[in-house]
Design a protein around this motif. Structure first.
Motif, short mmCIF file in Angstrom:
data_model
loop_
_atom_site.label_atom_id
_atom_site.label_comp_id
_atom_site.label_asym_id
_atom_site.label_seq_id
_atom_site.Cartn_x
_atom_site.Cartn_y
_atom_site.Cartn_z
N GLU A 61 15.75 5.46 -3.12
CA GLU A 61 14.48 4.94 -3.60
C GLU A 61 13.33 5.77 -3.07
O GLU A 61 13.45 6.44 -2.04
CB GLU A 61 14.31 3.49 -3.16
N LEU A 124 4.17 -5.53 -9.07
CA LEU A 124 4.15 -5.99 -7.68
C LEU A 124 5.25 -7.02 -7.40
O LEU A 124 5.92 -6.97 -6.36
CB LEU A 124 2.78 -6.59 -7.35
N GLY A 125 5.44 -7.94 -8.30
CA GLY A 125 6.43 -9.00 -8.06
C GLY A 125 7.86 -8.52 -8.04
O GLY A 125 8.74 -9.19 -7.51
N GLU A 126 8.12 -7.35 -8.62
CA GLU A 126 9.49 -6.85 -8.74
C GLU A 126 9.84 -5.77 -7.72
O GLU A 126 10.99 -5.35 -7.65
CB GLU A 126 9.73 -6.30 -10.15
N VAL A 127 8.88 -5.29 -6.95
CA VAL A 127 9.22 -4.27 -5.96
C VAL A 127 10.01 -4.92 -4.83
O VAL A 127 9.96 -6.14 -4.64
CB VAL A 127 7.96 -3.54 -5.39
N PRO A 128 10.76 -4.15 -4.05
CA PRO A 128 11.53 -4.75 -2.95
C PRO A 128 10.63 -5.50 -1.97
O PRO A 128 9.51 -5.07 -1.69
CB PRO A 128 12.19 -3.53 -2.28
N ALA A 129 11.18 -6.58 -1.45
CA ALA A 129 10.42 -7.41 -0.52
C ALA A 129 9.87 -6.58 0.64
O ALA A 129 8.73 -6.77 1.06
CB ALA A 129 11.30 -8.53 0.01
N ALA A 130 10.68 -5.63 1.13
CA ALA A 130 10.24 -4.84 2.28
C ALA A 130 8.96 -4.06 1.97
O ALA A 130 8.09 -3.93 2.83
CB ALA A 130 11.35 -3.88 2.70
N GLY A 132 6.65 -4.91 -0.34
CA GLY A 132 5.56 -5.89 -0.44
C GLY A 132 5.07 -6.32 0.92
O GLY A 132 3.86 -6.37 1.19
N TRP A 133 6.01 -6.63 1.81
CA TRP A 133 5.62 -7.04 3.17
C TRP A 133 4.84 -5.94 3.88
O TRP A 133 3.85 -6.19 4.53
CB TRP A 133 6.87 -7.37 4.00
N GLU A 136 1.33 -5.63 2.73
CA GLU A 136 0.49 -6.73 3.22
C GLU A 136 -0.05 -6.44 4.61
O GLU A 136 -1.13 -6.91 4.97
CB GLU A 136 1.30 -8.03 3.24
#
Lengths: 352, 368
Positions: A61, A124-130, A132-133, A136
């Motif tokens: 990725e 934004l909603g579909e990117v990996p949680a890591a 997104g975190w 933030e």
């Protein structure tokens, strides 16, 4: 996992194409109040990044950071030993290698973000949680940038259209490569896959419905299967970031020309695109295209809730099923939706 | 369906692990890059787009897919799974979890699930990655049998590769021949990389336009799957006649592979295998070429993903147990001749290991 030919052809995609696309993206960012854009890419969501800088990961990725001015940066989880390959397939000056791209992407964004700035993330909603975190933690306003990206891409360009025609040509030649009299599904699938890859496809997925009378669903073949009196193969071909699908149905003893009739009826349904009214007569239909990161996102279809009209002039791949004289027939081909008085039409007629 | 028994076995093991962990629901994510967690939970080998499987200990499974073209395939290729199209996976699974009330949920791999899921989940979501990793690493006899068959396929496909790797052929044409052969033999998936040249080649990549030339080392890792289970072979050949320096360099890799395989036994650590491989290079004054600057891992797990745990590295202390399948591959750069690949798929057995791939460990050349 990609194992086709991935290369940046500067003849087909000169640097000026990416300059123009980045300029369009920045215009859309400005209109949306976005100071820094983040686009994520992996094998199955490559289209936003490849549109901006050509790069397509064969594995792993990456993320692309595009500030509203200055130079873009690619953050790659591919091994640093792959640097020459990444450089050879990417339009951009800065490459950063990090096994975990999320914190590094946040650091790169932060380095150029103005105080009080806004980060826009494609899907934004579909990117990996890591990821997104990590974004933030930058402490900035993080918004979804999908609409801005779609607006920037909507106008299309001649390079994209040319790639679509090449991809469609590969799919057509590949589907023409199998022996319609074959009875072994694996032989037909192999002929299509081999032909597509020999022609330089970046990816090739071949699906088969071995017996349309019993099941019209297109499957990935594993093990042996016998082709029935009516069967279909679908070629999904990627060529330099552009994805298309095409279907060939074979009806043995097609004395009444029902395969051709089905193709003609699908062509009639495609003509009004982006309007969808022509598909009402089909038992099943699906329209896919690249809007943001998915290369073949479902845009509309008989089983797609909340479908939307495709954009005028957009490249789409159309699939449909219809029963003629008791025989189910699948048809499908890439098409350009109509635009400014021009009717929608197939790039290549799915005739064999 | 051919995998019904195996799928049921996997789902029962997952249910037992959930019960042991006090979980009501697990959410497994997968995509066309890494689909093993999703496959374990749902029996669906995803190809396009992403998917989330929402599973309960009783074996029920709801599969959300964001590729509409995958929906047909999922309904046909799985049993006992409710398949739903989803434009936004995270949003739809949040709604699913809300409908289930106050439940204990874990997701795997948590870092890769859609951001919208973890941001908006109605209940805390624990990291279920370790739970799945245990299930994925330690395989049942039925799973091991698939890996073994995949290894046999890898051996056969390498013969095709050797025949295709002729002077003047372009790399992507060679790979096309292998893929065509695999499809003709009903093999659905494969992962492979290739490289060709000399000391200019530092790793393998997807195939390029580069033509094979006399004297080139041609390296590949070839990784076909059988019913979703991958096995790998790594080999090197020379276009034309292998030179003395190429033969001499290759001998170090044979020594390293043999040492690595000899270290595979129950109770040993992944690091023991890596150290055995690396020590062979150290004995030949090549210590710096086993560092991360020149190579990634000295092997890796095989199963529902082509590059899973355990990674065979000197800093990985995962204990080897019967049923673990992985490739031992001391692939790295040799300063005299370039990058060399040599690796075999193995399974840990109660008293040692069994090597699944059987292609001779030789530097193939025009005279081989």
């Amino acid at each position: 996992m990609r194992r086709g030919l991935i290369e940046w052809s500067k003849t087909e995609l000169p640097e000026t194409v990416f300059d123009a696309r980045i300029a369009a993206m920045r215009t859309a960012m400005s209109a949306a109040g976005i100071d820094s854009l983040v686009a994520y890419t992996n094998l199955t969501r490559p289209s936003a990044v490849s549109w901006l800088c050509d790069f397509i990961p064969y594995w792993s990725e990456c993320a692309l950071v595009l500030p509203k001015s200055g130079t873009s940066t690619m953050i790659s989880a591919v091994s640093p030993r792959g640097k020459p390959w990444v450089e050879s397939t990417t339009y951009g000056e800065y490459l950063v290698f990090a096994p975990k791209i999320a914190p590094e992407t946040a650091r790169v964004v932060m380095s150029s973000l103005p105080a009080g700035g806004t980060i826009g993330v494609v899907e934004l909603g579909e990117v990996p949680a890591a990821l997104g975190w990590a974004l933030e933690t930058v402490g900035a306003n993080v918004v979804d940038a999908t609409d801005a990206f779609v607006r920037a891409r909507a106008a299309g360009d001649a390079a994209a259209a040319a790639l679509a025609k090449t991809a469609a040509g590969i799919a057509h030649q590949a589907l023409a490569a199998f022996d319609a009299h074959a009875t072994a599904a694996s032989a037909a699938v192999a002929a299509v896959d081999l032909a597509a890859r020999r022609l330089g496809a970046e990816e090739s997925y071949v699906a088969v419905a071995p017996d349309l009378h019993s099941d019209r669903r297109l499957l990935r073949l594993e093990g042996p299967a016998t082709l029935g009196d009516a069967y279909a193969l679908r070629a999904t071909v990627a060529y330099k970031g552009t994805w298309v699908r095409m279907i060939r149905t074979v009806v043995r003893n097609d004395a009444h020309g029902i395969v051709r009739a089905a193709s003609e009826r699908l062509a009639a349904a495609v003509a009004p695109l982006p309007k969808l009214e022509g598909f009402a007569e089909f038992a099943w239909w699906l329209i896919e295209g690249a809007r943001a990161a998915q290369p073949l996102e479902a845009l509309a279809g008989s089983a797609v809730p909340n479908g939307a009209e495709s954009l005028p002039g957009a490249l789409v791949s159309v699939q449909a099923a219809i029963v003629i004289d008791g025989t189910p027939v699948l048809s499908g081909a890439p098409a350009f939706a109509g635009n400014a008085g021009t009717a929608g039409s197939f790039l290549v007629a799915a005739a064999f | 369906m051919k995998t019904t028994t195996l799928a049921a076995e996997r789902r029962a093991k997952l249910g037992a692990a959930m019960n042991a962990g006090g979980l009501d629901v697990v959410v497994a994510y997968g995509n066309g890059w890494q689909g093993d967690y999703l496959m374990y939970a749902s029996d669906f080998p995803i190809l396009e787009g992403g998917g989330l499987a929402v599973c309960t200990p009783d074996g029920s499974c709801r599969l959300y897919l964001d590729s509409a073209s995958e929906i047909d395939r999922a309904t046909a290729e799985t049993e006992g799974v409710e398949v739903r199209f989803s434009r936004q996976l995270g949003r739809d699974v949040v709604a699913d979890l809300k409908a289930r009330g106050k439940v204990r949920v874990a997701a795997a791999p948590l870092a890769f699930v859609p951001f919208a899921l973890v941001e908006n989940a109605p209940v805390p979501i624990a990291d279920g990655t370790a739970l799945f990793d245990e299930l994925l690493m330690y395989k049942t006899p039925a799973e091991v049998e698939r890996v073994k068959r995949a290894a046999q396929t890898a051996d056969e496909a390498y013969v095709v590769f050797r025949q295709a790797a002729q002077e003047g052929r372009r790399q992507y044409e060679v790979v096309a021949e292998v893929e065509g052969w695999l499809r003709a033999h009903g093999v659905a998936d494969n992962f492979m990389l290739i490289g060709s040249g000399g000391t200019d080649i530092r790793s393998v990549t997807p195939p390029s336009n580069r033509k094979l030339a006399t004297g080139d080392l041609v390296i590949t890792e070839l990784t076909p799957s059988i019913e979703g289970y991958f096995a790998q072979i790594c080999r090197t050949l020379v276009v034309g006649k292998a030179s003395v320096p190429q033969q001499r360099a290759f001998a170090v890799f044979v020594e390293a592979l043999e040492a690595g395989v000899a270290a595979v036994r129950p109770g040993a650590l992944a690091s023991d295998v890596a150290r055995a491989e690396n020590d062979a290079f150290r004995r030949h004054g090549l210590a710096k070429f086993v560092s991360s600057a020149y190579t990634r891992v000295r092997g890796h797990g095989l199963g529902l993903f082509a590059d899973s745990k355990p990674h065979i590295l000197e800093e990985v202390d995962i204990e080897l147990k019967p049923g673990m399948t992985f490739v031992v591959h001391p692939n790295t750069y040799h300063p005299d001749v370039g990058y060399i690949m040599l690796g075999d798929s193995v399974v840990v057995t109660p008293d040692g290991c069994e090597v699944f791939t059987s292609t001779p460990r030789v530097l193939f050349d025009g005279a081989a």
